[in-house]
Design an enzyme around this catalytic site. Structure first.
Site, short mmCIF file in Angstrom:
data_model
loop_
_atom_site.label_atom_id
_atom_site.label_comp_id
_atom_site.label_asym_id
_atom_site.label_seq_id
_atom_site.Cartn_x
_atom_site.Cartn_y
_atom_site.Cartn_z
N GLU A 30 0.80 -1.22 0.00
CA GLU A 30 0.00 0.00 0.00
C GLU A 30 0.83 1.28 0.00
O GLU A 30 0.35 2.33 -0.36
CB GLU A 30 -1.00 0.00 1.17
N HIS A 37 5.83 6.88 -6.90
CA HIS A 37 6.45 5.75 -7.58
C HIS A 37 7.33 6.24 -8.71
O HIS A 37 7.28 7.42 -9.08
CB HIS A 37 5.38 4.79 -8.11
N CYS A 70 11.25 -2.66 -4.25
CA CYS A 70 10.26 -2.39 -3.20
C CYS A 70 10.75 -1.10 -2.54
O CYS A 70 11.36 -0.27 -3.19
CB CYS A 70 10.12 -3.57 -2.24
N GLN A 74 15.40 -4.92 -0.21
CA GLN A 74 16.15 -5.88 0.59
C GLN A 74 15.40 -7.20 0.71
O GLN A 74 16.02 -8.25 0.77
CB GLN A 74 16.43 -5.31 1.97
N VAL A 75 14.06 -7.16 0.73
CA VAL A 75 13.31 -8.40 0.90
C VAL A 75 12.31 -8.60 -0.24
O VAL A 75 12.45 -9.51 -1.05
CB VAL A 75 12.58 -8.44 2.27
N CYS A 118 6.67 10.01 -9.47
CA CYS A 118 5.34 10.37 -9.95
C CYS A 118 4.35 10.08 -8.83
O CYS A 118 4.52 9.11 -8.10
CB CYS A 118 5.04 9.50 -11.18
#
Length: 130
Positions: A30, A37, A70, A74-75, A118
């Protein structure tokens, strides 16, 4: 043979983005909606990623390089990149995808470096700024 997944820096991604055959895959959940982004990125939330891989392969038809990220890469970013690589191997169909990369330092690093972001709510984002 398992496909290798490499990391790419923000500046490498900036020059890669000029090519038409690259897709940026944002696997944040979320937080994408309120943090912004990378312009033009596709959103495949990590929470539902495994169920959406077939859709993703369709969405990136004609692209040969996918860059996952992400928040910090890292994950979730590396995990989803690996899942997609394994999936492509399983279905014996790579859809023309040659490289699967992960953006080093993720979206947070990208934004902190002053790179273009953006904040539209369009899905997919059509932003091509920067």
């Amino acid at each position: 043979m398992a496909r290798s997944i490499s990391f790419v820096t923000g500046s490498q991604l900036l020059s890669l983005r000029r090519r038409p055959n690259i897709a940026i895959i944002d696997v944040r959940d979320e937080e994408r909606s309120y943090d912004g982004h990378i312009p033009g990125s596709l959103h495949y939330a990590s929470g539902a990623f495994s169920d959406k891989m077939a859709d993703l392969v369709q969405d990136v038809k004609g692209k040969d390089t996918l860059v996952f990220h992400c928040a910090l890469s890292q994950v979730r970013g590396p995990t989803c990149a690996r899942r997609l690589a394994d999936y492509l191997e399983e279905i014996k169909e790579d859809g023309g995808i040659k490289d699967i990369l992960v953006l080093e330092r993720g979206y947070n690093g990208w934004e902190a470096s002053g790179r273009p972001v953006c904040r539209c709510a369009d899905v997919p984002c059509k932003g091509h700024s920067g």
